[in-house]
Design a protein around this motif. Sequence first.
Motif, PDB file in Angstrom:
ATOM      1  N   GLY A   2       2.678  -2.127 -10.530  1.00  9.52           N
ATOM      2  CA  GLY A   2       2.340  -1.666  -9.181  1.00  9.52           C
ATOM      3  C   GLY A   2       3.583  -1.312  -8.384  1.00  9.52           C
ATOM      4  N   GLY A   3       3.574  -0.099  -7.823  1.00  5.32           N
ATOM      5  CA  GLY A   3       4.725   0.391  -7.039  1.00  5.32           C
ATOM      6  C   GLY A   3       4.410   0.442  -5.558  1.00  5.32           C
ATOM      7  N   GLY A   4       3.713  -0.600  -5.037  1.00  6.27           N
ATOM      8  CA  GLY A   4       3.555  -0.742  -3.594  1.00  6.27           C
ATOM      9  C   GLY A   4       4.746  -1.520  -3.048  1.00  6.27           C
ATOM     10  N   VAL A   5       4.635  -1.942  -1.777  1.00  8.20           N
ATOM     11  CA  VAL A   5       5.774  -2.606  -1.142  1.00  8.20           C
ATOM     12  C   VAL A   5       6.121  -3.905  -1.859  1.00  8.20           C
ATOM     13  CG1 VAL A   5       4.404  -3.905   0.590  1.00  8.20           C
ATOM     14  CG2 VAL A   5       6.757  -3.174   1.112  1.00  8.20           C
ATOM     15  N   VAL A   6       5.099  -4.598  -2.395  1.00  6.50           N
ATOM     16  CA  VAL A   6       5.364  -5.883  -3.050  1.00  6.50           C
ATOM     17  C   VAL A   6       6.069  -5.642  -4.393  1.00  6.50           C
ATOM     18  CG1 VAL A   6       4.295  -7.961  -4.025  1.00  6.50           C
ATOM     19  CG2 VAL A   6       3.510  -7.068  -1.823  1.00  6.50           C
ATOM     20  N   GLY A   7       5.527  -4.723  -5.207  1.00  6.81           N
ATOM     21  CA  GLY A   7       6.148  -4.429  -6.508  1.00  6.81           C
ATOM     22  C   GLY A   7       7.556  -3.865  -6.366  1.00  6.81           C
ATOM     23  N   ALA A   8       7.747  -2.910  -5.443  1.00  7.92           N
ATOM     24  CA  ALA A   8       9.066  -2.285  -5.276  1.00  7.92           C
ATOM     25  C   ALA A   8      10.091  -3.318  -4.783  1.00  7.92           C
ATOM     26  CB  ALA A   8       8.962  -1.112  -4.300  1.00  7.92           C
ATOM     27  N   LYS A  25       0.531   3.619   3.987  1.00  4.99           N
ATOM     28  CA  LYS A  25      -0.420   4.072   5.013  1.00  4.99           C
ATOM     29  C   LYS A  25      -0.702   2.996   6.052  1.00  4.99           C
ATOM     30  CE  LYS A  25      -2.349   7.178   1.630  1.00  4.99           C
ATOM     31  NZ  LYS A  25      -3.329   7.401   0.583  1.00  4.99           N
ATOM     32  N   SER A  26       0.132   1.985   6.103  1.00  7.74           N
ATOM     33  CA  SER A  26      -0.154   0.878   7.020  1.00  7.74           C
ATOM     34  C   SER A  26       0.747   0.959   8.236  1.00  7.74           C
ATOM     35  CB  SER A  26       0.026  -0.452   6.293  1.00  7.74           C
ATOM     36  OG  SER A  26       1.386  -0.743   6.170  1.00  7.74           O
ATOM     37  N   GLY A  27       0.601  -0.065   9.110  1.00  5.59           N
ATOM     38  CA  GLY A  27       1.293  -0.013  10.393  1.00  5.59           C
ATOM     39  C   GLY A  27       2.782  -0.297  10.321  1.00  5.59           C
ATOM     40  N   GLY A  28       3.190  -1.204   9.447  1.00  2.00           N
ATOM     41  CA  GLY A  28       4.609  -1.554   9.374  1.00  2.00           C
ATOM     42  C   GLY A  28       5.081  -2.437  10.515  1.00  2.00           C
ATOM     43  N   PHE A  29       4.140  -3.087  11.188  1.00  2.00           N
ATOM     44  CA  PHE A  29       4.499  -3.989  12.289  1.00  2.00           C
ATOM     45  C   PHE A  29       4.958  -5.323  11.706  1.00  2.00           C
ATOM     46  CE2 PHE A  29       3.263  -7.356  15.269  1.00  2.00           C
ATOM     47  CZ  PHE A  29       3.928  -6.942  16.421  1.00  2.00           C
ATOM     48  N   LEU A  30       6.003  -5.906  12.294  1.00  2.00           N
ATOM     49  CA  LEU A  30       6.579  -7.169  11.805  1.00  2.00           C
ATOM     50  C   LEU A  30       6.642  -8.174  12.950  1.00  2.00           C
ATOM     51  CD1 LEU A  30       9.793  -5.587  10.152  1.00  2.00           C
ATOM     52  CD2 LEU A  30       7.532  -5.802   9.103  1.00  2.00           C
ATOM     53  N   MET A  48      -0.468  -5.266  -8.081  1.00  2.00           N
ATOM     54  CA  MET A  48      -1.239  -4.019  -7.957  1.00  2.00           C
ATOM     55  C   MET A  48      -2.125  -4.029  -6.712  1.00  2.00           C
ATOM     56  SD  MET A  48      -2.117  -3.100 -11.929  1.00  2.00           S
ATOM     57  CE  MET A  48      -3.148  -4.508 -12.265  1.00  2.00           C
ATOM     58  N   GLY A  49      -1.750  -4.788  -5.685  1.00  2.00           N
ATOM     59  CA  GLY A  49      -2.552  -4.820  -4.462  1.00  2.00           C
ATOM     60  C   GLY A  49      -3.983  -5.212  -4.794  1.00  2.00           C
ATOM     61  N   PRO A  50      -4.998  -4.558  -4.191  1.00  2.00           N
ATOM     62  CA  PRO A  50      -6.380  -4.927  -4.492  1.00  2.00           C
ATOM     63  C   PRO A  50      -6.771  -4.648  -5.938  1.00  2.00           C
ATOM     64  CG  PRO A  50      -6.277  -2.968  -3.073  1.00  2.00           C
ATOM     65  CD  PRO A  50      -4.888  -3.515  -3.161  1.00  2.00           C
ATOM     66  N   VAL A  83      -7.202  -7.182  -9.113  1.00  2.00           N
ATOM     67  CA  VAL A  83      -8.455  -7.768  -9.601  1.00  2.00           C
ATOM     68  C   VAL A  83      -8.706  -7.383 -11.058  1.00  2.00           C
ATOM     69  CG1 VAL A  83      -9.978  -5.872  -8.826  1.00  2.00           C
ATOM     70  CG2 VAL A  83     -10.866  -8.218  -8.962  1.00  2.00           C
ATOM     71  N   LEU A  84      -8.189  -6.220 -11.464  1.00  2.00           N
ATOM     72  CA  LEU A  84      -8.404  -5.772 -12.849  1.00  2.00           C
ATOM     73  C   LEU A  84      -7.757  -6.731 -13.844  1.00  2.00           C
ATOM     74  CD1 LEU A  84      -7.742  -1.960 -12.271  1.00  2.00           C
ATOM     75  CD2 LEU A  84      -9.957  -3.092 -12.545  1.00  2.00           C
ATOM     76  N   ALA A  85      -6.717  -7.432 -13.401  1.00  2.86           N
ATOM     77  CA  ALA A  85      -6.017  -8.354 -14.301  1.00  2.86           C
ATOM     78  C   ALA A  85      -6.861  -9.572 -14.635  1.00  2.86           C
ATOM     79  CB  ALA A  85      -4.686  -8.783 -13.680  1.00  2.86           C
ATOM     80  N   LYS A 127     -11.058  -2.050   3.740  1.00  8.08           N
ATOM     81  CA  LYS A 127     -10.598  -0.705   4.091  1.00  8.08           C
ATOM     82  C   LYS A 127     -10.254  -0.584   5.569  1.00  8.08           C
ATOM     83  CE  LYS A 127     -12.139   3.979   2.945  1.00  8.08           C
ATOM     84  NZ  LYS A 127     -13.323   4.738   2.485  1.00  8.08           N
ATOM     85  N   GLY A 128      -9.197   0.172   5.871  1.00  9.03           N
ATOM     86  CA  GLY A 128      -8.826   0.460   7.256  1.00  9.03           C
ATOM     87  C   GLY A 128      -8.497   1.938   7.404  1.00  9.03           C
ATOM     88  N   HIS A 129      -8.607   2.464   8.639  1.00  5.20           N
ATOM     89  CA  HIS A 129      -8.359   3.886   8.908  1.00  5.20           C
ATOM     90  C   HIS A 129      -7.209   4.032   9.900  1.00  5.20           C
ATOM     91  CE1 HIS A 129     -12.484   3.742   7.378  1.00  5.20           C
ATOM     92  NE2 HIS A 129     -12.267   4.979   6.942  1.00  5.20           N
TER      93      HIS A 129
END
Length: 364
Positions: free
Chosen positions: A7-13, A41-46, A179-181, A184-186, A199-201
């Motif tokens: 997974g190459g999201g923020v956690v994997g990277a 695609k998220s807010g990035g607020f800390l 792999m984020g959500p 679950v496949l694992a 889900k969020g918009h």
Amino acid sequence: MRVLVLGGGVVGASIAYRLASRGAEVVVIERSAVACAASGKSGGFLARDWCDGTPLMELARRSFALHAELADELGNPWGYRRMTTYGGVVGPPSGRMPRNTAAAWVSPNVRISGQLGSTNTTAQVEPAVFTAAMMRAAQERGARLWLGTVTGLLQQDDDVVGVDCAGETLEADAVVIAMGPWSVLAAQWLSLPPVFGLKGHSIVFETGDQLPPEALFLEYAESPRSSLTPEVFPRADGTTYVCAISSEPPLPIDPRHVTPDEGAIDRLAALCARISPVLAQSPVRTSHACFRPVTQDGLPLIGAVPNVRGAYVATGHSVWGILNAPATAEAVAELVLDGATTIDLSAFDPARLPPLDPRQLRSL
Ligand SMILES: Cc1cc2nc3c(=O)[nH]c(=O)nc-3n(C[C@H](O)[C@H](O)[C@H](O)COP(=O)(O)OP(=O)(O)OC[C@H]3O[C@@H](n4cnc5c(N)ncnc54)[C@H](O)[C@@H]3O)c2cc1C
């Protein structure tokens, strides 16, 4: 040691960056593109202290400090900056609220009820740029990015020996599932608790230099049955990110197939126009939908997977994945390379929750 990060999201990277910085041979396996899902695609607020009094406190405080260090060390192309943060209420269309003394750029029908954070306690990053920069920094330290879909885990007795990527085999001494959500496949291959996607918009406006670095957390009673909690984050790059409207549809297997719910972006745009005249008049750069990874008890899964040597998981960070990625990565690198961590991960132990029955996965 050869480590595969799935997974190459923020956690994997971020994990790849920490492992590669410590000399591990790292391969990140990403199905689609780095930061293609919630991490882009998220807010990035800390926030430094918003998790105080919860099991996340140490992880969040350490992460908040690491975000400042990373921006200093790696040049900060991701627009890290401190912010002042306010809370408030969006009133009915005809309602005029008392004049605000703070966040003067909001509409007259928005009442700012209080300050939630200062430049000592709240900050932001542009998460897609941050995630890509973590991956790039990992690659500069020897990590490799492999575009492919993980379809299985290879085990010999009780040891992980690699993964299967749609027929291709990659060997490893350790594997980190991030792999984020889709983690679950694992549960098909390992004894892991379920991970769900919520889900969020969001909409990103081109607001230029019209808005100061002031974040808003608002409440809005859209109807007697529906109340929304829009979050507004003006960014250093001259855009403003607004998110709201959650839903729980099934998670598409392919992250590229995540699209906004019908009508959700129009509802959000109408709400934005009510929040500030600047948002009402600014061009829309982009709009998104994405799934944040959540667990049954709301806490992430970070640690060794039970009963299999060399398998680790780091997911389920819910609304704090961008905040908590740096300390998660630091701890996972310690766990994989040293067998012990500086911060206490016991509250996030994957063994604390019952594992998902893989038969349930077929109906997801
Ligand atoms: C609307 C919204 C706003 C948010 N705002 C904030 C905020 O302001 N601050 C904050 O801290 N957090 C925020 N979050 C939460 C944060 O975005 C997430 O917690 C975080 O991005 C999760 O990162 P991740 O790396 O775990 O997963 P993801 O970003 O989902 O990455 C998982 C990666 O795994 C890949 N993948 C999937 N299946 C496979 C496979 N079979 N093989 C290989 N790769 C695969 C995907 O393509 C994806 O790139 C927000 C979330 C949402 C939805």
